[in-house]
Write a protein that holds these residues in place. Structure first.
Motif, PDB file in Angstrom:
ATOM      1  N   GLY A 160       0.782  -1.236   0.000  1.00 52.96           N
ATOM      2  CA  GLY A 160       0.000   0.000   0.000  1.00 52.96           C
ATOM      3  C   GLY A 160       0.808   1.278   0.000  1.00 52.96           C
ATOM      4  O   GLY A 160       0.249   2.364   0.045  1.00 52.96           O
ATOM      5  N   MET A 161       2.125   1.182  -0.052  1.00 48.54           N
ATOM      6  CA  MET A 161       2.969   2.382  -0.035  1.00 48.54           C
ATOM      7  C   MET A 161       3.260   2.859  -1.448  1.00 48.54           C
ATOM      8  O   MET A 161       3.413   2.062  -2.358  1.00 48.54           O
ATOM      9  N   SER A 162       3.327   4.161  -1.581  1.00 50.04           N
ATOM     10  CA  SER A 162       3.814   4.747  -2.833  1.00 50.04           C
ATOM     11  C   SER A 162       4.704   5.923  -2.463  1.00 50.04           C
ATOM     12  O   SER A 162       4.473   6.587  -1.456  1.00 50.04           O
ATOM     13  N   TRP A 163       5.714   6.141  -3.258  1.00 50.59           N
ATOM     14  CA  TRP A 163       6.717   7.147  -2.945  1.00 50.59           C
ATOM     15  C   TRP A 163       6.935   8.074  -4.123  1.00 50.59           C
ATOM     16  O   TRP A 163       7.011   7.637  -5.264  1.00 50.59           O
ATOM     17  N   ARG A 164       7.077   9.343  -3.829  1.00 46.96           N
ATOM     18  CA  ARG A 164       7.522  10.304  -4.835  1.00 46.96           C
ATOM     19  C   ARG A 164       9.041  10.282  -4.811  1.00 46.96           C
ATOM     20  O   ARG A 164       9.649   9.940  -3.791  1.00 46.96           O
ATOM     21  N   PRO A 165       9.680  10.659  -5.903  1.00 45.09           N
ATOM     22  CA  PRO A 165      11.149  10.639  -5.933  1.00 45.09           C
ATOM     23  C   PRO A 165      11.793  11.433  -4.797  1.00 45.09           C
ATOM     24  O   PRO A 165      12.766  10.986  -4.200  1.00 45.09           O
ATOM     25  N   VAL A 166      11.255  12.600  -4.461  1.00 49.15           N
ATOM     26  CA  VAL A 166      11.876  13.419  -3.418  1.00 49.15           C
ATOM     27  C   VAL A 166      11.774  12.732  -2.052  1.00 49.15           C
ATOM     28  O   VAL A 166      12.719  12.758  -1.260  1.00 49.15           O
ATOM     29  N   GLY A 167      10.655  12.090  -1.759  1.00 49.14           N
ATOM     30  CA  GLY A 167      10.498  11.378  -0.492  1.00 49.14           C
ATOM     31  C   GLY A 167      11.378  10.147  -0.426  1.00 49.14           C
ATOM     32  O   GLY A 167      11.961   9.834   0.618  1.00 49.14           O
ATOM     33  N   SER A 168      11.487   9.466  -1.545  1.00 47.29           N
ATOM     34  CA  SER A 168      12.332   8.284  -1.614  1.00 47.29           C
ATOM     35  C   SER A 168      13.793   8.655  -1.380  1.00 47.29           C
ATOM     36  O   SER A 168      14.507   7.990  -0.631  1.00 47.29           O
ATOM     37  N   LYS A 169      14.242   9.742  -1.998  1.00 54.57           N
ATOM     38  CA  LYS A 169      15.626  10.189  -1.828  1.00 54.57           C
ATOM     39  C   LYS A 169      15.868  10.631  -0.386  1.00 54.57           C
ATOM     40  O   LYS A 169      16.910  10.334   0.192  1.00 54.57           O
ATOM     41  N   ALA A 170      14.891  11.314   0.205  1.00 57.43           N
ATOM     42  CA  ALA A 170      15.037  11.748   1.594  1.00 57.43           C
ATOM     43  C   ALA A 170      15.175  10.548   2.520  1.00 57.43           C
ATOM     44  O   ALA A 170      16.021  10.542   3.423  1.00 57.43           O
ATOM     45  N   LEU A 171      14.359   9.517   2.296  1.00 58.30           N
ATOM     46  CA  LEU A 171      14.452   8.311   3.121  1.00 58.30           C
ATOM     47  C   LEU A 171      15.813   7.641   2.935  1.00 58.30           C
ATOM     48  O   LEU A 171      16.422   7.185   3.903  1.00 58.30           O
ATOM     49  N   CYS A 172      16.286   7.598   1.714  1.00 54.42           N
ATOM     50  CA  CYS A 172      17.605   7.008   1.443  1.00 54.42           C
ATOM     51  C   CYS A 172      18.703   7.771   2.176  1.00 54.42           C
ATOM     52  O   CYS A 172      19.598   7.162   2.766  1.00 54.42           O
ATOM     53  N   LEU A 173      18.646   9.090   2.143  1.00 55.84           N
ATOM     54  CA  LEU A 173      19.657   9.888   2.833  1.00 55.84           C
ATOM     55  C   LEU A 173      19.623   9.650   4.336  1.00 55.84           C
ATOM     56  O   LEU A 173      20.666   9.542   4.983  1.00 55.84           O
ATOM     57  N   LEU A 174      18.419   9.533   4.903  1.00 64.34           N
ATOM     58  CA  LEU A 174      18.325   9.246   6.335  1.00 64.34           C
ATOM     59  C   LEU A 174      18.903   7.874   6.656  1.00 64.34           C
ATOM     60  O   LEU A 174      19.559   7.688   7.678  1.00 64.34           O
ATOM     61  N   LYS A 175      18.658   6.913   5.787  1.00 66.37           N
ATOM     62  CA  LYS A 175      19.207   5.572   6.014  1.00 66.37           C
ATOM     63  C   LYS A 175      20.727   5.603   5.936  1.00 66.37           C
ATOM     64  O   LYS A 175      21.418   4.953   6.731  1.00 66.37           O
ATOM     65  N   VAL A 176      21.265   6.366   4.994  1.00 68.52           N
ATOM     66  CA  VAL A 176      22.716   6.492   4.875  1.00 68.52           C
ATOM     67  C   VAL A 176      23.285   7.170   6.121  1.00 68.52           C
ATOM     68  O   VAL A 176      24.331   6.768   6.627  1.00 68.52           O
ATOM     69  N   VAL A 177      22.597   8.189   6.636  1.00 71.31           N
ATOM     70  CA  VAL A 177      23.018   8.841   7.877  1.00 71.31           C
ATOM     71  C   VAL A 177      23.105   7.813   8.994  1.00 71.31           C
ATOM     72  O   VAL A 177      24.083   7.759   9.740  1.00 71.31           O
ATOM     73  N   GLU A 178      22.084   6.965   9.101  1.00 71.32           N
ATOM     74  CA  GLU A 178      22.075   5.927  10.130  1.00 71.32           C
ATOM     75  C   GLU A 178      23.234   4.948   9.936  1.00 71.32           C
ATOM     76  O   GLU A 178      23.973   4.640  10.875  1.00 71.32           O
ATOM     77  N   LEU A 179      23.413   4.459   8.722  1.00 74.50           N
ATOM     78  CA  LEU A 179      24.465   3.478   8.447  1.00 74.50           C
ATOM     79  C   LEU A 179      25.868   4.050   8.633  1.00 74.50           C
ATOM     80  O   LEU A 179      26.790   3.330   8.986  1.00 74.50           O
ATOM     81  N   ASN A 180      26.022   5.350   8.402  1.00 69.23           N
ATOM     82  CA  ASN A 180      27.327   6.004   8.583  1.00 69.23           C
ATOM     83  C   ASN A 180      27.589   6.384  10.038  1.00 69.23           C
ATOM     84  O   ASN A 180      28.617   6.969  10.348  1.00 69.23           O
ATOM     85  N   GLY A 181      26.641   6.078  10.910  1.00 72.81           N
ATOM     86  CA  GLY A 181      26.818   6.411  12.318  1.00 72.81           C
ATOM     87  C   GLY A 181      26.696   7.889  12.614  1.00 72.81           C
ATOM     88  O   GLY A 181      27.280   8.390  13.578  1.00 72.81           O
ATOM     89  N   GLN A 182      25.940   8.629  11.798  1.00 72.85           N
ATOM     90  CA  GLN A 182      25.783  10.070  11.978  1.00 72.85           C
ATOM     91  C   GLN A 182      24.422  10.447  12.567  1.00 72.85           C
ATOM     92  O   GLN A 182      24.065  11.612  12.614  1.00 72.85           O
TER      93      GLN A 182
END
Length: 111
Positions: free
Chosen positions: A53-75
């Motif tokens: 049931g989820m749908s994502w716009r490109p800007v939201g998808s990129k924002a989520l990716c950046l947050l995940k990268v922040v988490e994985l980088n320990g930031q």
């Protein structure tokens, strides 16, 4: 037909540095293909975005990716709980590396 061939040759010459030499890569013992990267993306981001049931716009998808990268980088702590010295400036500068891209993000702090 000749115009299309000449256009193809121009494009190949223009982007020659971007074309992967699979033979040389194989001889160097490097992997060929994006299977590992695709799997990593699917495990870290894709599984979150592909829920029913989820749908994502490109800007939201990129924002989520950046947050995940922040988490994985320990930031994560640096992003959400900046030091007192940073708070006094009312702006947080964060540098996030995602693949070969480097993102400089400025966040205005509202506390």
């Amino acid at each position: 037909m000749l115009d299309k061939l000449q256009e193809l040759i121009r494009d190949l010459e223009k982007h020659q540095s971007e074309i992967i030499n699979y033979s040389r890569r194989n001889q160097a013992g490097k992997t060929i293909g994006s299977g590992r990267v695709d799997k990593a993306v699917n495990l870290t981001v894709g599984s979150r975005q592909k829920n029913k049931g989820m749908s994502w716009r490109p800007v939201g998808s990129k924002a989520l990716c950046l947050l995940k990268v922040v988490e994985l980088n320990g930031q994560w702590q640096q992003l959400w709980f900046p030091t007192q010295a940073t708070r006094s400036m009312d702006i947080l500068q964060l540098e996030i590396k995602w693949g070969r891209q480097l993102y400089n993000i400025s966040l205005f702090l509202l506390f």
